[in-house]
Design a protein around this motif. Structure first.
Motif, short mmCIF file in Angstrom:
data_model
loop_
_atom_site.label_atom_id
_atom_site.label_comp_id
_atom_site.label_asym_id
_atom_site.label_seq_id
_atom_site.Cartn_x
_atom_site.Cartn_y
_atom_site.Cartn_z
N LEU A 27 -0.07 0.28 19.91
CA LEU A 27 -0.71 1.56 19.57
C LEU A 27 0.07 2.78 20.06
O LEU A 27 -0.24 3.90 19.65
CB LEU A 27 -2.13 1.59 20.12
CG LEU A 27 -3.09 0.54 19.56
CD1 LEU A 27 -4.51 0.77 20.08
CD2 LEU A 27 -3.09 0.53 18.03
N VAL A 84 -5.85 10.27 14.67
CA VAL A 84 -4.47 10.43 14.22
C VAL A 84 -4.43 11.67 13.32
O VAL A 84 -5.47 12.12 12.84
CB VAL A 84 -3.95 9.19 13.47
CG1 VAL A 84 -3.88 7.99 14.41
CG2 VAL A 84 -4.80 8.87 12.25
N SER A 89 -0.93 9.27 8.10
CA SER A 89 -0.83 8.51 9.34
C SER A 89 -1.56 7.17 9.22
O SER A 89 -1.07 6.14 9.69
CB SER A 89 -1.40 9.31 10.51
OG SER A 89 -0.77 10.56 10.64
N TRP A 93 -0.17 3.41 9.76
CA TRP A 93 -0.76 2.44 10.67
C TRP A 93 -1.17 1.16 9.94
O TRP A 93 -1.06 0.06 10.49
CB TRP A 93 -1.95 3.06 11.40
CG TRP A 93 -1.49 3.91 12.54
CD1 TRP A 93 -1.39 5.28 12.56
CD2 TRP A 93 -1.00 3.46 13.80
NE1 TRP A 93 -0.88 5.70 13.76
CE2 TRP A 93 -0.63 4.62 14.54
CE3 TRP A 93 -0.83 2.22 14.38
CZ2 TRP A 93 -0.11 4.55 15.83
CZ3 TRP A 93 -0.32 2.14 15.67
CH2 TRP A 93 0.03 3.29 16.37
N ARG A 96 1.94 -0.74 9.66
CA ARG A 96 2.37 -1.23 10.98
C ARG A 96 1.52 -2.44 11.40
O ARG A 96 2.06 -3.45 11.88
CB ARG A 96 2.26 -0.11 12.01
CG ARG A 96 2.66 -0.52 13.43
CD ARG A 96 2.67 0.68 14.36
NE ARG A 96 2.94 0.31 15.74
CZ ARG A 96 4.15 0.07 16.24
NH1 ARG A 96 5.22 0.15 15.46
NH2 ARG A 96 4.31 -0.24 17.51
N LEU A 97 0.21 -2.34 11.24
CA LEU A 97 -0.65 -3.45 11.61
C LEU A 97 -0.35 -4.68 10.75
O LEU A 97 -0.35 -5.81 11.25
CB LEU A 97 -2.11 -3.04 11.49
CG LEU A 97 -2.59 -1.95 12.46
CD1 LEU A 97 -4.04 -1.58 12.19
CD2 LEU A 97 -2.40 -2.35 13.92
N HIS A 104 -6.81 -5.67 9.45
CA HIS A 104 -7.56 -4.42 9.39
C HIS A 104 -8.37 -4.40 8.10
O HIS A 104 -8.19 -5.23 7.20
CB HIS A 104 -6.62 -3.21 9.45
CG HIS A 104 -5.61 -3.15 8.34
ND1 HIS A 104 -5.92 -2.66 7.08
CD2 HIS A 104 -4.31 -3.53 8.28
CE1 HIS A 104 -4.86 -2.72 6.31
NE2 HIS A 104 -3.86 -3.25 7.01
N LEU A 128 -9.23 3.99 13.55
CA LEU A 128 -8.36 5.15 13.48
C LEU A 128 -8.97 6.14 12.50
O LEU A 128 -9.37 5.77 11.39
CB LEU A 128 -6.96 4.76 13.02
CG LEU A 128 -6.17 3.84 13.96
CD1 LEU A 128 -4.87 3.42 13.31
CD2 LEU A 128 -5.92 4.50 15.30
N ILE A 148 7.11 4.83 16.89
CA ILE A 148 5.98 5.50 16.22
C ILE A 148 6.31 6.97 16.09
O ILE A 148 6.44 7.68 17.09
CB ILE A 148 4.67 5.30 17.01
CG1 ILE A 148 4.34 3.81 17.12
CG2 ILE A 148 3.52 6.05 16.34
CD1 ILE A 148 3.20 3.49 18.04
N HIS A 152 2.54 10.69 13.44
CA HIS A 152 1.52 9.67 13.18
C HIS A 152 0.89 9.13 14.46
O HIS A 152 0.04 8.22 14.40
CB HIS A 152 2.12 8.51 12.38
CG HIS A 152 2.65 8.91 11.05
ND1 HIS A 152 2.01 9.79 10.21
CD2 HIS A 152 3.80 8.54 10.39
CE1 HIS A 152 2.71 9.96 9.10
NE2 HIS A 152 3.80 9.23 9.19
#
Length: 321
Positions: A27, A84, A89, A93, A96-97, A104, A128, A148, A152
């Protein structure tokens, strides 16, 4: 005399090292204080926040190795939001996840804002939420994590969701005692249940909201790893803190009275559904015993525990962060 918004949220972990890895490397938040649970000094207390440990940006964890799981239900803080900057952003994320293999729920909307819901490795429900230039409580300062982009990065706490069997007594405490105002509602993700009510304080915005969900169909929450222990709300200074002590005493609600955590002054009480609330001062801050540049690098102890440092360190398990 007005609460400014969320101060911090405190959660339980059974794996502090993995928790540190998740919050700092996944994170991109900063470890702003490595301390001990002041009520049980054999347990670590880790604080993650923004670049300068601003109030309203911290998620904190009590470390209890071997603790059992949490069981979701009512009388709980069922989700914690992290702010965020933009919807772009959230897309960053989500990618990224996905790349890290973290499930998610995809982009959706809650209370008129774009959000991305997910959970950590211990089942903590995290959301988020995109600011998108919304007026209200200012965000914190992004921490420069290696991979990161600053545009973001996580910049503070967003709304917390309280899940209760009967929302009326909780709503009364929020509005009549704590000075929140009801500003709207939105459909529950659970489906055929009452809308989730939205309450705001201070300047408003996502950093100053509580979302109240009625779920009479659920059993009572049982606290364990990944479960939220309490939520704290911001008092600007110690002068206002003294007034809140008087206000709580006059309300008749049982409360802790004055508690000095060194980094802030605290006041604890349970609302009628049993959720633990804390009121905490913005002052004096986490830099009273170590400079901003090196926050979290050593074991921080409040001044009243400092004379016992050798004893406390001897009883703590080694922690490799």
């Amino acid at each position: 005399m007005q609460l400014l918004g969320q101060h911090h949220v405190s959660i339980m972990t059974g794996q502090a090292e993995k928790n540190f890895d998740f919050f700092t490397r996944v994170l991109g938040m900063r470890l702003v204080k490595k301390s001990v649970n002041q009520d049980n000094t054999t347990s670590y207390h880790l604080f993650y926040g923004d670049a300068v440990a601003n109030p309203g940006t911290e998620v904190t964890y009590f470390d209890y190795p071997g603790i059992g799981p949490s069981y979701p239900g009512v009388s709980s803080i069922s989700s914690t939001s992290l702010r965020v900057p933009t919807t772009a952003s959230l897309k960053f994320w989500a990618e990224r996840l996905d790349a890290l293999g973290i499930h998610h729920a995809g982009l959706s909307a809650r209370a008129g804002r774009d959000v991305l819901a997910f959970e950590d490795f211990e089942g903590t429900q995290l959301v988020l939420v995109a600011d998108n230039g919304e007026a209200g409580v200012a965000p914190g300062e992004p921490w420069a994590a290696a991979d990161i982009p600053l545009e973001h990065a996580i910049v503070g706490l967003g709304p917390v969701t309280l899940t209760v069997a009967d929302p009326k007594p909780t709503a009364l405490v929020l509005t009549q005692l704590m000075g929140f105002r009801r500003i709207g509602a939105y459909p529950s993700p659970a489906g055929d249940f009452a809308e989730i009510e939205v309450f705001a304080t201070g300047e408003g915005g996502s950093g100053a909201e509580v979302h109240l969900e009625a779920r009479p169909d659920l059993p009572k929450f049982r606290l364990g790893r990944g479960g939220v222990h309490h939520v704290a709300f911001r008092i600007p200074n110690e002068e206002e803190y003294a007034k809140w002590i008087d206000r709580l005493a006059a309300s008749g609600l049982p409360n802790s009275g004055r508690v000095d955590r060194d980094y802030f002054r605290a006041l604890y009480f349970r609302e009628p559904n049993g959720i633990l609330f804390e009121l905490s001062t913005d002052t004096p801050g986490f830099d009273i015993d170590e400079p901003i540049e090196s926050l979290g690098e050593k074991l921080g102890l409040p001044s009243f525990l400092e004379p016992r440092r050798a004893e406390i360190e001897a009883k703590l398990r080694p922690l490799a962060l």
